[in-house]
Design an enzyme around this catalytic site. Structure first.
Site: not given
Ligand code: NI
Length: 398
Positions: A84, A142-143, A369
């Site tokens: 993702d 995962e996020e 990020h």
């Molecule tokens: Ni990651």
């Protein structure tokens, strides 16, 4: 194994350009957690082209594929990549910049998938030369807590056949491309979200004696809760408690009725985690009560802490040194970020390591990020070759 090492390196070099293109396609077409439909189809098409048997829809968009060598039942090693992207608007001039506005592979999961595709191509090419089975896991979400790992395991990703070990890798912009990093034992933190709502009685700021001031009470709660870190956590168990939101929407002369506070609690021990969360709730409520207010406490339980199996990781470290050279394998410190690979690591012995992607000369050093995050794509060749090597070394042991 010297011959195998040379063969893996030359296959990784041979597939590098193709895998860079896979990465660029995935990077340009990112999808948010639990919505990785096109990503999943794209991976499925590659597997079909290679005649690799797989199962799609193992928890929504998850895929589990099998590469069977000779004597496929002898031993099974699993490899995992997450799929993702994040709700971030990419800032990039590159021709593979995200085409999906406001969505970006800013955590490198495009690199994890592309690298794993490179690994599976290498292993598929060599399947007559090894014994055992490699299980390939592409994992969604995962996020976004509760994550995809837990549900893939519930849906049988680690059964039929059952792997004895699992490896996962994550890009690491603090480390140069060409290098990797590992840490045995506890590596990443459990992550829990804490929300506090303090309900007092607002009014004119000139007459606090007639009010129950939630701003002062909230401030006191935040300061008092730091005792958990400084007075209550054992020095063997690093603990982080950070509050990033404090909304008291009054003004110069208005005290609001309520204050909203949000923060995160991170640590490396499940017993202490449970106890600390209970203390956070009790302290917050009793401080508010003592001041005549009320405090609502909402705790969002996130991922458990991640433990790398000592023995597997020591072996993987030595194997990585053999493959990449001593100067390219570094020891890592604890990290207070979280990762749902932790669920795989709770289920079977695991090793989660870092792939260096930085290149300061080329100006590639943005943090994860962030809108400018990118990788030195030479890291893909390192990543795919090493993962194939770790899998084959592990299979060859039994
Ligand atoms: Ni990651």
């Amino acid at each position: 194994m010297e011959g195998l090492k040379t063969k893996l390196k030359s296959l990784a070099a041979q597939y590098a350009e193709e895998v860079v293109n896979v990465r660029r396609h995935l990077h340009a077409n990112p999808e948010l957690s639990n919505q990785e439909y096109k990503t999943s189809e794209y991976i499925a098409d590659i597997l079909k082209d290679l005649n690799i048997p797989f199962k799609a829809g193992v928890f929504k968009t998850g895929i589990v594929a099998l590469i069977e060598g000779k004597k496929p039942d002898k031993n099974v090693v699993a490899l995992r990549a997450d799929m993702d992207a994040l709700p971030i608007k990419e800032k990039s001039e590159k021709n593979y910049c995200s085409k999906n506005d406001g969505i970006m592979h800013a955590c490198g999961h495009d690199v994890h998938m592309a690298s794993l595709i490179g690994t599976l191509k290498i292993l598929n090419e060599l399947k007559d030369e090894f014994e055992g089975t490699v299980k390939i896991i592409f994992q969604p979400a995962e996020e976004k807590s509760p994550g995809g790992a837990k549900f893939m395991i519930q849906e049988g990703a680690l059964e039929n056949p059952e792997p004895s070990v699992i490896f996962g890798q994550h890009v690491y912009p603090e480390l140069d491309a060409g290098k990797i990093g590992m840490k045995p034992g506890k590596y990443m933190a459990s992550t829990d979200e804490i929300e506090l709502v303090i309900k007092g009685k607002g009014g004119h700021a000139a007459m606090p004696y007639a009010l129950i001031d939630p701003v002062v009470i909230g401030s006191q709660i935040i300061v008092s809760l730091q005792q958990l870190v400084s007075r209550k956590s054992h020095f063997n168990t690093p603990t982080v408690l950070s509050f990033g939101q404090f909304i008291a929407d009054g003004t110069y002369n208005v005290i609001p009725d309520e204050v909203r506070i949000k923060g995160t609690f991170r640590t490396f021990d499940e017993e202490w985690r449970a106890k600390a969360l209970e203390m956070i709730e009790n302290m917050s409520k009793s401080i508010a009560k003592g001041a005549g207010a009320e405090c609502e406490v909402v705790i969002g339980h996130g991922y458990p802490y991640l433990v790398n199996d000592d023995e597997i990781t020591a072996k993987a470290f030595a194997n990585a040194v053999e493959f990449l050279g001593e100067e390219n394998v570094v020891k890592l410190d604890l990290r207070a970020t979280g990762e749902d690979f932790a669920y795989f690591a709770q289920a079977i012995p695991a090793c989660f390591y870092r792939l260096g992607v930085r290149n300061i000369e080329k100006g590639i050093n943005a943090h994860l990020h962030t809108p400018g995050f990118d990788v030195d794509e030479s890291s893909l060749e390192t990543g795919m070759g090493l993962m194939a090597w770790l899998a084959l070394k592990e299979l060859a042991q039994k």
